[in-house]
Design a protein around this motif. Structure first.
Motif, PDB file in Angstrom:
ATOM      1  N   ALA A 175     -14.692   8.672  10.187  1.00 55.08           N
ATOM      2  CA  ALA A 175     -15.675   9.717  10.464  1.00 55.08           C
ATOM      3  C   ALA A 175     -15.735  10.092  11.938  1.00 55.08           C
ATOM      4  CB  ALA A 175     -17.051   9.269   9.975  1.00 55.08           C
ATOM      5  N   VAL A 176     -15.372   9.133  12.823  1.00 59.05           N
ATOM      6  CA  VAL A 176     -15.427   9.426  14.257  1.00 59.05           C
ATOM      7  C   VAL A 176     -14.042   9.492  14.897  1.00 59.05           C
ATOM      8  CG1 VAL A 176     -17.714   8.414  14.501  1.00 59.05           C
ATOM      9  CG2 VAL A 176     -15.706   6.982  14.879  1.00 59.05           C
ATOM     10  N   VAL A 177     -12.980   9.220  14.110  1.00 55.10           N
ATOM     11  CA  VAL A 177     -11.629   9.151  14.681  1.00 55.10           C
ATOM     12  C   VAL A 177     -10.721  10.261  14.171  1.00 55.10           C
ATOM     13  CG1 VAL A 177      -9.482   7.785  14.678  1.00 55.10           C
ATOM     14  CG2 VAL A 177     -11.660   6.674  15.152  1.00 55.10           C
ATOM     15  N   HIS A 197     -10.698  13.411  13.039  1.00 51.95           N
ATOM     16  CA  HIS A 197     -10.701  14.862  13.264  1.00 51.95           C
ATOM     17  C   HIS A 197      -9.578  15.276  14.223  1.00 51.95           C
ATOM     18  CE1 HIS A 197     -12.142  18.941  13.649  1.00 51.95           C
ATOM     19  NE2 HIS A 197     -12.119  18.822  14.969  1.00 51.95           N
ATOM     20  N   GLU A 206     -14.324   3.536  24.381  1.00 51.61           N
ATOM     21  CA  GLU A 206     -13.914   3.886  23.021  1.00 51.61           C
ATOM     22  C   GLU A 206     -14.282   2.793  22.027  1.00 51.61           C
ATOM     23  OE1 GLU A 206     -11.901   6.117  19.905  1.00 51.61           O
ATOM     24  OE2 GLU A 206     -13.009   6.552  21.757  1.00 51.61           O
ATOM     25  N   ARG A 209     -17.845   3.012  21.089  1.00 57.72           N
ATOM     26  CA  ARG A 209     -18.043   4.125  20.154  1.00 57.72           C
ATOM     27  C   ARG A 209     -17.662   3.715  18.732  1.00 57.72           C
ATOM     28  NH1 ARG A 209     -15.576   9.324  18.394  1.00 57.72           N
ATOM     29  NH2 ARG A 209     -13.507   8.484  18.828  1.00 57.72           N
ATOM     30  N   LEU A 210     -16.535   3.007  18.592  1.00 56.41           N
ATOM     31  CA  LEU A 210     -16.093   2.565  17.276  1.00 56.41           C
ATOM     32  C   LEU A 210     -17.040   1.511  16.706  1.00 56.41           C
ATOM     33  CD1 LEU A 210     -12.217   2.292  17.806  1.00 56.41           C
ATOM     34  CD2 LEU A 210     -13.554   4.243  16.973  1.00 56.41           C
ATOM     35  N   GLU A 234     -20.223   1.132  17.287  1.00 55.84           N
ATOM     36  CA  GLU A 234     -21.463   1.781  16.880  1.00 55.84           C
ATOM     37  C   GLU A 234     -21.278   2.584  15.597  1.00 55.84           C
ATOM     38  OE1 GLU A 234     -22.447   3.955  20.396  1.00 55.84           O
ATOM     39  OE2 GLU A 234     -23.543   2.273  21.315  1.00 55.84           O
ATOM     40  N   ALA A 235     -20.085   3.126  15.396  1.00 53.12           N
ATOM     41  CA  ALA A 235     -19.813   3.855  14.156  1.00 53.12           C
ATOM     42  C   ALA A 235     -19.783   2.919  12.957  1.00 53.12           C
ATOM     43  CB  ALA A 235     -18.490   4.604  14.276  1.00 53.12           C
TER      44      ALA A 235
END
Length: 523
Positions: free
Chosen positions: A181-183, A185, A416, A419-420, A422-423
């Motif tokens: 979902a966060v990677v 796109h 990074e 971020r991962l 937290e996702a």
């Protein structure tokens, strides 16, 4: 396959080192030039059965620990840590089955590789590795190598790579969905979050079997009567005649006797630090030898999945590292996001939690990001002419610095990985941890391959040393690119190409001799 301690006087091919790339040479030669005689020499002992089998396949915990200790060469008995994440700042300790470079790992004023490590055993580091076999992408790829994608596919074949061994693990798809979902796109299909390709398969009885050099050797090598493996045998130098390979000098570590073994081809697959050491000791010293040394700085962190229930039949009090509740996922490198991500679900938290907060197996997610190095000519392993190591070989001296670009990359990886994490869920711990340099065990570039002999590489696209014909090099040290992903799939692929080059030469020469013989018979 195993030896009776009588070294041959002469063979067609000598292979120095029994790790996955040395085993790949033996496998391809056994398949494509079965008439060739092959002697493989390994400095360490045989620690598993069949020779070169992964220690994870040893069910008895005490026997597994003994196999690991016997792999630690001159470092046997030193303290080890169970995982890279267990290393604390300032600690110098190797993982079980490995031993550290004791001296020369850090020059004054440089970053060095404080935990540079080795293993000495039949199967090399392939007896202890994680089995991760991702394919390189973007700038990681040595695109001057013809047919590289086909070589990668053959590498998967000989390594026994699969992607479905952990499909039964709970939450694995949830983890991948959260990461995707966060990677994903804007990424191509090959660059999206996916299962990690692993050199592991599941037997019919459900038990996991991890690939070591035994899998790479395969039945083809084990059945080859022209192949013999000699353990506890130190190759001290490659012998040359007229600048070309003529054989090796080998020391029997059990008796101390030194022998000369003649050979038409010599493959040095000792590892990324000891392969250039053998060449140096042999007087094979091109300008690029040992240079452009590449370690992968690794950043690690952990997160906890939210609102997950224990899988049916699983005791939440169990603890461990990588078990049936585990899954392994991959966040591929891209040139825009130049980190390789390895994500593993764990049974236990790497940081102690409250006693009243039991861990649901598989709910702790360990994240690791490997950084590609800003390659520099002066990053190198050098060798002393007046000092020797524990084996009597020229002592190593590591010269290694992080550049400003490297430090920016590490800072980017730290951001990074947060971020991962937290996702995925709730991060564990206040911040990510950057492992000591050398922790990756993925050293590369020291006998690097090049498209042409322009002075910046050691070997050709066939892995043949430019200045020493019929001497070949193998292992992660051959990789010339700034690679962030686990390198074994790539180094085995390059070994397959080199082995095919030797097999073709042997076959063509054999055919030519047979044609000459036939003409003489009919004359």
């Amino acid at each position: 396959m195993t030896d009776d301690r009588r070294y041959p006087d002469a063979v067609d091919v000598v292979i120095v080192g029994s790790g996955p790339t040395g085993a790949a040479y033996a496998r391809i030669l056994s398949e494509e030039a079965p008439e060739a005689t092959i002697a493989m020499f390994e400095v360490g002992p045989t620690v598993s059965n069949p020779p070169g089998a992964h220690v994870k396949n040893i069910e008895d915990v005490r026997q597994r620990a003994l196999a690991q200790e016997r792999s630690e060469g001159p470092g046997a008995g030193a303290a080890t840590v169970d995982s890279p994440g267990a290393v604390t700042a300032g600690t110098r300790a190797g993982r079980p089955g490995t031993y550290l470079l004791q001296d020369g790992y850090q020059a004054e004023g440089e970053d060095g590789l404080p935990v540079a490590a080795f293993s000495s055993n039949v199967g090399g580091m392939g007896v202890h590795w994680t089995g991760a076999c991702p394919a390189p992408g973007g700038k990681e790829r040595p695109d001057f190598v013809p047919g590289f994608d086909d070589l990668l596919e053959d590498s998967r074949r000989v390594l026994g790579v699969t992607t479905d061994a952990f499909d039964g693990a709970p939450y694995s798809q949830l983890v991948r969905d959260l990461l995707a979902a966060v990677v994903d796109h804007g990424r191509s299909a090959a660059e999206r979050v996916q299962r990690m390709p692993l050199a592991v398969h599941r037997r019919e009885d459900g038990r996991l079997v991890w690939s070591g050099s035994d899998v790479v050797f395969g039945d083809e090598t084990r059945a080859n009567r022209n192949f013999t493996l000699f353990d506890e045998s130190l190759v001290t130098c490659v012998l040359l005649e007229g600048g070309e390979a003529a054989g090796v000098e080998v020391k029997d570590l059990r008796t101390g006797e030194v022998h000369s073994v003649a050979a038409r081809y010599v493959v040095v697959a000792a590892d990324a630090l000891r392969t250039p050491q053998v060449l140096y000791a042999s007087g094979i010293r091109p300008d690029a030898l040992g240079r452009m040394l590449n370690d992968q700085t690794q950043v690690v962190y952990a997160s906890r999945l939210r609102d997950v229930a224990p899988p049916p039949g699983v005791d939440v009090a169990e603890s461990g590292t990588l078990r049936e509740q585990s899954g392994v996922s991959w966040v591929p490198y891209t040139d825009d996001v130049p980190y390789h991500g390895q994500v593993m679900q764990l049974d236990a938290s790497p940081i102690p939690l409250a006693d009243d907060d039991p861990v649901v197996p598989g709910s702790i997610v360990g994240l690791g990001l490997f950084c590609a190095k800003d390659l520099q000519w002066d990053d190198r392993v050098a060798f002393a002419d007046d000092e020797v190591d524990s084996y009597g070989m020229p002592a190593m001296r590591i010269h290694y610095r992080l550049t400003d670009a490297d430090r920016r990359a590490i800072a980017g990886a730290r951001a990074e990985i947060v971020r991962l994490a937290e996702a995925v869920g709730d991060p564990i711990g206040s911040e990510p941890f950057t492992l000591p340099l050398g922790s990756s065990l993925h050293y590369q570039g020291s006998v690097r391959m090049g498209a042409t002999d322009d002075g910046t590489s050691v070997c050709s696209p066939d892995s043949e040393v430019w200045i020493a014909p019929r001497v070949f090099v193998a292992g992660n040290g051959v990789i010339p690119t700034p690679m962030a992903c686990n390198p074994t799939l790539t180094s085995v692929a390059l070994a397959v190409r080199g082995a095919r080059s030797i097999a073709k030469d042997i076959t063509e020469n054999t055919d030519a001799r047979e044609r000459t013989h036939d003409k003489e018979v009919h004359a």
